[in-house]
Scaffold this motif. Structure first.
Motif, PDB file in Angstrom:
ATOM      1  N   TYR A 240       8.944  -8.969 -19.337  1.00 12.74           N
ATOM      2  CA  TYR A 240       7.710  -9.265 -20.041  1.00 12.74           C
ATOM      3  C   TYR A 240       6.760  -9.936 -19.074  1.00 12.74           C
ATOM      4  CZ  TYR A 240      11.399  -8.957 -23.435  1.00 12.74           C
ATOM      5  OH  TYR A 240      12.498  -8.571 -24.147  1.00 12.74           O
ATOM      6  N   ASP A 241       5.740  -9.257 -18.723  1.00 15.95           N
ATOM      7  CA  ASP A 241       4.863  -9.769 -17.684  1.00 15.95           C
ATOM      8  C   ASP A 241       3.489 -10.093 -18.245  1.00 15.95           C
ATOM      9  OD1 ASP A 241       4.586  -7.091 -18.280  1.00 15.95           O
ATOM     10  OD2 ASP A 241       3.530  -6.682 -16.422  1.00 15.95           O
ATOM     11  N   LEU A 242       3.381 -10.228 -19.571  1.00 11.77           N
ATOM     12  CA  LEU A 242       2.076 -10.592 -20.129  1.00 11.77           C
ATOM     13  C   LEU A 242       1.689 -11.980 -19.633  1.00 11.77           C
ATOM     14  CD1 LEU A 242       2.365  -9.378 -23.824  1.00 11.77           C
ATOM     15  CD2 LEU A 242       1.244  -8.265 -21.901  1.00 11.77           C
ATOM     16  N   PHE A 243       0.374 -12.246 -19.618  1.00  8.86           N
ATOM     17  CA  PHE A 243      -0.081 -13.545 -19.170  1.00  8.86           C
ATOM     18  C   PHE A 243       0.032 -14.520 -20.342  1.00  8.86           C
ATOM     19  CE2 PHE A 243      -2.831 -10.534 -16.619  1.00  8.86           C
ATOM     20  CZ  PHE A 243      -1.964 -10.542 -15.536  1.00  8.86           C
ATOM     21  N   PRO A 244       0.935 -15.505 -20.250  1.00 11.52           N
ATOM     22  CA  PRO A 244       1.204 -16.368 -21.407  1.00 11.52           C
ATOM     23  C   PRO A 244       0.025 -17.260 -21.790  1.00 11.52           C
ATOM     24  CG  PRO A 244       2.412 -17.143 -19.485  1.00 11.52           C
ATOM     25  CD  PRO A 244       1.783 -15.836 -19.107  1.00 11.52           C
ATOM     26  N   ASN A 245      -0.908 -17.437 -20.870  1.00 11.83           N
ATOM     27  CA  ASN A 245      -2.055 -18.306 -21.144  1.00 11.83           C
ATOM     28  C   ASN A 245      -3.173 -17.576 -21.867  1.00 11.83           C
ATOM     29  OD1 ASN A 245      -2.201 -16.907 -18.572  1.00 11.83           O
ATOM     30  ND2 ASN A 245      -4.132 -17.934 -18.223  1.00 11.83           N
ATOM     31  N   ARG A 246      -2.991 -16.288 -22.126  1.00 10.22           N
ATOM     32  CA  ARG A 246      -4.044 -15.540 -22.798  1.00 10.22           C
ATOM     33  C   ARG A 246      -3.487 -14.865 -24.049  1.00 10.22           C
ATOM     34  NH1 ARG A 246      -8.178 -15.071 -18.939  1.00 10.22           N
ATOM     35  NH2 ARG A 246      -9.271 -13.579 -20.232  1.00 10.22           N
TER      36      ARG A 246
ATOM     37  N   LEU B 142      -8.738  -8.636 -19.912  1.00 12.07           N
ATOM     38  CA  LEU B 142      -8.941  -9.366 -18.648  1.00 12.07           C
ATOM     39  C   LEU B 142      -9.408  -8.469 -17.504  1.00 12.07           C
ATOM     40  CD1 LEU B 142      -8.641 -12.030 -17.008  1.00 12.07           C
ATOM     41  CD2 LEU B 142      -6.360 -11.245 -16.400  1.00 12.07           C
ATOM     42  N   SER B 143      -8.620  -7.443 -17.230  1.00  8.78           N
ATOM     43  CA  SER B 143      -8.949  -6.594 -16.087  1.00  8.78           C
ATOM     44  C   SER B 143     -10.277  -5.850 -16.266  1.00  8.78           C
ATOM     45  CB  SER B 143      -7.787  -5.630 -15.820  1.00  8.78           C
ATOM     46  OG  SER B 143      -8.099  -4.793 -14.760  1.00  8.78           O
TER      47      SER B 143
ATOM     48  N   SER C 278       4.040 -15.514 -26.399  1.00 12.26           N
ATOM     49  CA  SER C 278       5.302 -16.172 -26.735  1.00 12.26           C
ATOM     50  C   SER C 278       5.693 -15.978 -28.199  1.00 12.26           C
ATOM     51  CB  SER C 278       5.209 -17.668 -26.426  1.00 12.26           C
ATOM     52  OG  SER C 278       4.143 -18.245 -27.164  1.00 12.26           O
TER      53      SER C 278
ATOM     54  N   ARG D 293      -2.554  -3.056 -21.918  1.00 13.53           N
ATOM     55  CA  ARG D 293      -3.241  -3.768 -20.848  1.00 13.53           C
ATOM     56  C   ARG D 293      -3.387  -2.869 -19.611  1.00 13.53           C
ATOM     57  NH1 ARG D 293      -0.488  -9.006 -18.295  1.00 13.53           N
ATOM     58  NH2 ARG D 293       0.878  -7.357 -17.546  1.00 13.53           N
TER      59      ARG D 293
ATOM     60  N   ILE E  40       6.459 -12.119 -11.073  1.00 13.70           N
ATOM     61  CA  ILE E  40       5.989 -10.959 -11.830  1.00 13.70           C
ATOM     62  C   ILE E  40       4.548 -11.166 -12.291  1.00 13.70           C
ATOM     63  CG2 ILE E  40       6.865 -11.798 -14.058  1.00 13.70           C
ATOM     64  CD1 ILE E  40       7.155  -8.164 -13.118  1.00 13.70           C
ATOM     65  N   GLN E  41       4.129 -12.421 -12.460  1.00 12.87           N
ATOM     66  CA  GLN E  41       2.753 -12.693 -12.872  1.00 12.87           C
ATOM     67  C   GLN E  41       1.778 -12.264 -11.773  1.00 12.87           C
ATOM     68  OE1 GLN E  41       1.477 -14.422 -15.877  1.00 12.87           O
ATOM     69  NE2 GLN E  41       3.437 -13.742 -16.663  1.00 12.87           N
TER      70      GLN E  41
ATOM     71  N   SER F 242       1.818  -8.390 -11.719  1.00 10.33           N
ATOM     72  CA  SER F 242       1.042  -7.789 -12.805  1.00 10.33           C
ATOM     73  C   SER F 242      -0.441  -7.882 -12.512  1.00 10.33           C
ATOM     74  CB  SER F 242       1.286  -8.508 -14.123  1.00 10.33           C
ATOM     75  OG  SER F 242       2.641  -8.696 -14.334  1.00 10.33           O
TER      76      SER F 242
ATOM     77  N   LEU G 210      -6.678  -7.325  -9.853  1.00  5.72           N
ATOM     78  CA  LEU G 210      -7.283  -8.634  -9.606  1.00  5.72           C
ATOM     79  C   LEU G 210      -7.123  -9.035  -8.138  1.00  5.72           C
ATOM     80  CD1 LEU G 210      -6.820  -8.714 -12.772  1.00  5.72           C
ATOM     81  CD2 LEU G 210      -6.785 -11.171 -12.527  1.00  5.72           C
TER      82      LEU G 210
ATOM     83  N   GLN H 201      -1.934 -21.466 -16.141  1.00  6.02           N
ATOM     84  CA  GLN H 201      -0.529 -21.666 -16.512  1.00  6.02           C
ATOM     85  C   GLN H 201       0.036 -22.920 -15.870  1.00  6.02           C
ATOM     86  OE1 GLN H 201       2.162 -18.250 -16.458  1.00  6.02           O
ATOM     87  NE2 GLN H 201       0.400 -16.969 -16.083  1.00  6.02           N
TER      88      GLN H 201
ATOM     89  N   ALA I 261       6.867 -22.690 -25.141  1.00  2.00           N
ATOM     90  CA  ALA I 261       7.148 -21.263 -24.949  1.00  2.00           C
ATOM     91  C   ALA I 261       6.368 -20.750 -23.765  1.00  2.00           C
ATOM     92  CB  ALA I 261       6.723 -20.493 -26.177  1.00  2.00           C
TER      93      ALA I 261
END
Lengths: 261, 223
Positions: free
Chosen positions: A91-97, A105-106, A140, A154, B119-120, B123, B129, B142, B223
Motif C-alpha cells: 500500500y503506497d498511498l500517501f497517508p497524509n492525504r 496530487l500528481s 489508514s 492515482r 515506497i513513498q 510512488s 514528482l 508525514q 495509523a
C-alpha cells in the motif's frame, strides 16, 4: 502487433545487483491496447523488470522506449515519467492525504492542472472503482483492496500511456483480490496498455493478450495464446513453474478413522 | 498545618505569576527558534554528504551530552570571558535552550525522515514528482505528523528545565518562590511547602495541556 510502433518497448535490458545478474538482456514490447502478463518464480526478475521500465532502477545497459521515444535510463524527466504509470504491491498511498488528495496530487502538482479539472477527473476515476464515497477518507481507514483501487486511480489520473502493475494483489486477503482484479480487467476492456506481474494464474489467463515467462533473467517462454499456454506450456521450464500451482488431490481418506477403536 | 496565608499576603501570587511569565518566555522563544533550526538541521542530517552528517552529529552529541547547567555556565560566563559580551541571564538561557532544542529536534526530524518507507519515494517518483515536490508534498508532512508527540514532550521538558536558569541569575518561577520563602522565613516558617505547592500547580498547568495534546496527536496519527 501489425508492425505499428509498440507503446512500450524494452531493448536489451541488463541489470545486476552486485554479482547477481537479475535481467540478462530482456527484449519485450507491448503494443497499444495490449495486456502483457509477466509470470515467473520469485526472484526471476519480474519486479526488477517493471522497476527498470519505469525508471526506478538505473539500467546497466539497454533502452526503454515509450511510443517510439527513447527514455533515458537514469534520472528521467517528469514529462517522461508521466507516460508510464505504476502500481506497487504494498500500500503506497500517501497517508497524509485523503483519497481525493492522493488522486489529484500528481495532476495538480506535476501537470499543473486546475483543481476543478483534477477533481472532475478523480470523480470519474473513483466512480469507476466504486470509491467516490470514500473521497474524504484517509488511507489508514480503508481496506487493502480499497487502497489498491485508489492507487490504480492515482496512477491513471496522470493519464499514462502504459500502466505497470507489480503484484498488486500479493498483499491482499483473498476476498479483496477479486475487487482489485475486476478493476484491472475493466481497464483492459477499456483498451489500456498494461504490463502486469502477478501470481494469480486464473486472473493472468483471464486478462492477458500475451504471456511472458521470465526465468533467471531470461525470457523462458512467450505465448500469444494464454489459454493454450496455461493448458499446455511449450517449455519444460514453464510446465514446471505452472505445476507449482497445482496440488495433487490426495487419494481420499482411508476408511475408518485415525482414532483407535 | 499553617502557613497557607503566605500565598494570600501581599503580592505572593502576582510575583509567582511574573516568575512563571519569565519561565514561559524563555521556553517559548527557545521553542520558536528551535523548531525552524531543528527542521533545517534534521534535513541536513539526512544529507548524503558524509562530512555534513559527521559535523552535525558531533555538535548534536556535544549539546546533548553536556548537562544543561554546564552549557548555561559556558554561555553565560564564557561569553563574557572570551568575547567580552555582557549577556543577560535570560539571553544566555535562550541561547542554551535554543541550541539544545535545535539539537534534539534535529535528531527527531532526522529520525522521522528516515522512518518514511522507501515506497513513498518510489510512488512519488512514478507519479512524476520532482525530488523537491516529493519532499514538500509527501515526505515532510508525514515526518511532521510523526514529530508532533516527541516535540510536545521536548517542549514540556524545556519548560521544566528552565528552572536551572536561576543559577545564572534569571529570576524565573522557582527563584521568585525562593525569594518569597526567604523573605517570610520568620513570619511564616512553614510557608515554603505552600509556595512550592503553588509552583507545582503552575508548572502543572503549563505542562499538562502539552502532554494532553501530545497524547491526542499520537492517537490521531497512530495509523
Amino acid at each position: 502487433m501489425s508492425g505499428a510502433t509498440p507503446m512500450l518497448e524494452l531493448r536489451g535490458l541488463r541489470k545486476s545487483f552486485g554479482d547477481e545478474v537479475v535481467l540478462d538482456g530482456i527484449d519485450l514490447s507491448v503494443a497499444s491496447g495490449e495486456v502483457l502478463v509477466v509470470l515467473g518464480p520469485s526472484g526471476c526478475g519480474k519486479s526488477t523488470l517493471l522497476r527498470c521500465a519505469v525508471g526506478l532502477e538505473p539500467l546497466d545497459s539497454g533502452e526503454v522506449l515509450v511510443d517510439g521515444n527513447l527514455i533515458s535510463a537514469t534520472a528521467r524527466d517528469a514529462s517522461l515519467r508521466q507516460r508510464v504509470g505504476m502500481v506497487f504491491q504494498s500500500y503506497d498511498l500517501f497517508p497524509n492525504r485523503t483519497v481525493l488528495g492522493n488522486v489529484t496530487l500528481s495532476p495538480m502538482v506535476v501537470q499543473h492542472r486546475s483543481r476543478s479539472d483534477a477533481e472532475e477527473q478523480a470523480h470519474s476515476l473513483l466512480d469507476r472503482v466504486g470509491l467516490w464515497d470514500k473521497r474524504d477518507s484517509y488511507p489508514s481507514t480503508l481496506s487493502g483492496g480499497q487502497r489498491q483501487r485508489v492507487a490504480i486511480c492515482r496512477a491513471l489520473a496522470m493519464r499514462p500511456e502504459v500502466l505497470l502493475l507489480d503484484e498488486v494483489t500479493a498483499a491482499l486477503d483473498p476476498e479483496m483480490v477479486r475487487e482489485v482484479l475486476d478493476v484491472v480487467i475493466d481497464l483492459a476492456d477499456g483498451g489500456l496498455t498494461m504490463m502486469i506481474v502477478t501470481h494469480e494464474m486464473r486472473f493472468a489467463e483471464a486478462v492477458a493478450d500475451r504471456v511472458v515467462m521470465l526465468d533467471q533473467g531470461h525470457i523462458a517462454e512467450t505465448s500469444d495464446d494464454p489459454p493454450a499456454f496455461f493448458r499446455d506450456p511449450a517449455t519444460p521450464r514453464a510446465r514446471a513453474f505452472l505445476s507449482t500451482f497445482d496440488y495433487r488431490r490426495r487419494s481420499g481418506r482411508a476408511s475408518g478413522s485415525l482414532t483407535k477403536e | 498545618m499553617g502557613g497557607a496565608e503566605i500565598l494570600f499576603q501581599g503580592e505572593t501570587i502576582s510575583r509567582l505569576l511574573s516568575g512563571l511569565m519569565v519561565t514561559i518566555r524563555i521556553s517559548l522563544v527557545s521553542v520558536a527558534i528551535s523548531i525552524p533550526v531543528g527542521v533545517v538541521v534534521g534535513i541536513a542530517m539526512s544529507s548524503r554528504h558524509l562530512l555534513v552528517r559527521a559535523v552535525l552529529r558531533a555538535i548534536l552529541e556535544f549539546v546533548r551530552v553536556m548537562p544543561q547547567l554546564v552549557l548555561l555556565y559556558v554561555v553565560f560566563f564564557g561569553s563574557a570571558t572570551a568575547f567580552g559580551l555582557d549577556l543577560s541571564g535570560e539571553a544566555a538561557s535562550v541561547i542554551v535552550f535554543s541550541l539544545w532544542g535545535a539539537a534534539e529536534l534535529g535528531d527527531l526530524v532526522r529520525g522521522a525522515l528516515a522512518s518514511i518507507p522507501p515506497i513513498q519515494y518510489d510512488s512519488a517518483y512514478v507519479l512524476g514528482l520532482s525530488r523537491m515536490q516529493t519532499f514538500v508534498h509527501i515526505i515532510l508532512p508525514q515526518a511532521l505528523a510523526r514529530l508532533m508527540p516527541p516535540t510536545m514532550n521536548l517542549v514540556s521538558r524545556m519548560v521544566k528545565t528552565t528552572s536551572l536558569c536561576m543559577l545564572i541569575g534569571v529570576v524565573e518561577l522557582i527563584r521568585v518562590g525562593q525569594q518569597i520563602i526567604d523573605f517570610n522565613r520568620f513570619q511564616y516558617p512553614t510557608g515554603a511547602l505552600w509556595v512550592y505547592l503553588a509552583i507545582f500547580v503552575m508548572y502543572f498547568l503549563v505542562c499538562w495541556p502539552l502532554s494532553i495534546a501530545s497524547r491526542r496527536l499520537e492517537r490521531r496519527w497512530a495509523a
